[in-house]
Design a protein around this motif. Sequence first.
Motif, short mmCIF file in Angstrom:
data_model
loop_
_atom_site.label_atom_id
_atom_site.label_comp_id
_atom_site.label_asym_id
_atom_site.label_seq_id
_atom_site.Cartn_x
_atom_site.Cartn_y
_atom_site.Cartn_z
N GLN A 62 8.36 6.12 134.32
CA GLN A 62 8.44 7.32 135.15
C GLN A 62 8.18 8.55 134.29
O GLN A 62 8.85 8.78 133.28
N TRP A 63 7.21 9.34 134.70
CA TRP A 63 6.81 10.52 133.93
C TRP A 63 7.89 11.59 133.98
O TRP A 63 8.36 12.00 135.04
N ILE A 64 8.31 12.06 132.79
CA ILE A 64 9.35 13.08 132.68
C ILE A 64 8.85 14.26 131.85
O ILE A 64 9.63 14.96 131.21
N ARG A 65 7.53 14.49 131.87
CA ARG A 65 6.91 15.58 131.11
C ARG A 65 7.23 15.47 129.62
O ARG A 65 7.51 16.45 128.95
N ASP A 66 7.16 14.26 129.10
CA ASP A 66 7.51 14.03 127.70
C ASP A 66 6.63 12.89 127.16
O ASP A 66 6.93 11.71 127.38
N PHE A 67 5.55 13.26 126.46
CA PHE A 67 4.65 12.25 125.91
C PHE A 67 5.34 11.41 124.84
O PHE A 67 5.05 10.23 124.69
N ALA A 68 6.23 12.03 124.06
CA ALA A 68 6.92 11.29 123.01
C ALA A 68 7.76 10.16 123.61
O ALA A 68 7.79 9.04 123.08
N ALA A 69 8.47 10.45 124.70
CA ALA A 69 9.29 9.43 125.35
C ALA A 69 8.43 8.27 125.83
O ALA A 69 8.80 7.10 125.68
N ALA A 70 7.26 8.59 126.39
CA ALA A 70 6.37 7.53 126.88
C ALA A 70 5.83 6.69 125.73
O ALA A 70 5.75 5.46 125.83
N ARG A 71 5.46 7.34 124.63
CA ARG A 71 4.95 6.58 123.48
C ARG A 71 6.05 5.74 122.84
O ARG A 71 5.80 4.61 122.41
N ASN A 72 7.25 6.27 122.77
CA ASN A 72 8.36 5.49 122.23
C ASN A 72 8.61 4.25 123.09
O ASN A 72 8.89 3.16 122.56
N PHE A 73 8.51 4.39 124.40
CA PHE A 73 8.67 3.24 125.28
C PHE A 73 7.57 2.20 125.02
O PHE A 73 7.85 0.99 124.93
N ALA A 74 6.35 2.66 124.87
CA ALA A 74 5.24 1.74 124.58
C ALA A 74 5.47 1.02 123.25
O ALA A 74 5.29 -0.20 123.15
N PHE A 75 5.87 1.78 122.24
CA PHE A 75 6.11 1.18 120.92
C PHE A 75 7.23 0.15 120.98
O PHE A 75 7.21 -0.85 120.25
N SER A 76 8.22 0.38 121.86
CA SER A 76 9.35 -0.56 121.94
C SER A 76 8.93 -1.93 122.45
O SER A 76 9.64 -2.92 122.26
N LYS A 77 7.77 -2.01 123.09
CA LYS A 77 7.28 -3.28 123.63
C LYS A 77 6.43 -4.05 122.63
O LYS A 77 6.07 -5.21 122.88
N ALA A 78 6.10 -3.43 121.51
CA ALA A 78 5.21 -4.06 120.53
C ALA A 78 5.93 -5.14 119.73
O ALA A 78 7.13 -5.03 119.45
N ALA A 79 5.16 -6.16 119.33
CA ALA A 79 5.75 -7.26 118.58
C ALA A 79 4.98 -7.58 117.29
O ALA A 79 5.42 -8.44 116.52
N CYS A 80 3.86 -6.92 117.05
CA CYS A 80 3.04 -7.26 115.88
C CYS A 80 3.47 -6.49 114.63
O CYS A 80 4.40 -5.68 114.67
N ASP A 81 2.76 -6.75 113.53
CA ASP A 81 3.11 -6.11 112.26
C ASP A 81 2.91 -4.60 112.33
O ASP A 81 3.73 -3.83 111.82
#
Length: 342
Positions: free
Chosen positions: A57-76
């Motif tokens: 859900q967009w909350i006018r915060d690109f950093a929050a969205a990128r942090n969420f995306a990074f939290s899903k990553a599993a690679c090196d």
Amino acid sequence: MVTVSLCMIVKNEEKILARCLDSIGDLADEIIIVDTGSRDRTKEIAARYTDKIYDFQWIRDFAAARNFAFSKAACDYIYSADADEVLDESNREKFRALKENLVPEVEIVQMYYANQLSFGTVYNFDKELRPKLFKRLRTFCWIEPVHETVRLSPVVFDSDIEITHLPQGSHAGRDLEIFYQIAAEGKALSCRLKNMYAKELMISGTAENFQKAERYFTQIADSEDTEPEQMKEAVCVLVKAARIRGDYLKMYRYAMKDIASEGVSEVCFELGEYYFGQKEYQEAAIWYYNAAYETQSILNIHSGGDFPLMRLADCYEKMGMYEQAKGYRQQAREWSRSVKEM
């Protein structure tokens, strides 16, 4: 060989998402797409490349969205990309070689972000290094043989990979509205974001954007706690905002704050614009000359380059001095070429 998670945040990117993923998707070991509210076929297109598609859900915060995306990553490592980026074949090979040779000590890899000046972005360089590849899990280690301490600064590697930036248009309107809303809500902007707000206004702002921002930057300029650098940035915005509105008393009041110290190109250029609008071409030429030759730009590189040079040509044409006008137009073209080659 290291593994790479490609993480992207997207919204309504159906026209360009496939172009991006075709150029980089096969170099990643997993693709993570975070959608912030698309109303087109973005998610349908993303599904051709990955099943790891998440809604945020967009909350006018690109950093929050990128942090969420990074939290899903599993690679090196995590590669952060936008949908308007493209890797050509030469740089795809460099990326592939980087994966094969990257040593685990490297925590951040920077890559060249290119084609910046073609789309009115907030940056003043056509090509610049940006952090793009991040180690997912950071290992802390002790350093120094005596008075030992933990190394906190990341190990950064500057690669020669060049990413071509091909947006469909400027994102300035979206970004400036976010800045305005944050300021209107009374939330503090960091020094970096104040600079970015002023810079994006001076590069791409509309009259409406300046009108909305004027109160915020007036508060900065009038505060006794404002640092000199931030004062100059605020003054640049206010001088232009006041000129656009026709409030010439305010324009002069804040312009003199800058001229009384060490002037900047943006303010000199705006004074030139005022006199040009008054058809006082000789006076306008003085200020355009100061913008081009006697001062430095701090927010919009064009304010100290091709903009005043072209305006000098306009002034001399108005005064019937056509050879001088021709010379300044040639200088403006040469300046533009030199910036592209930086």
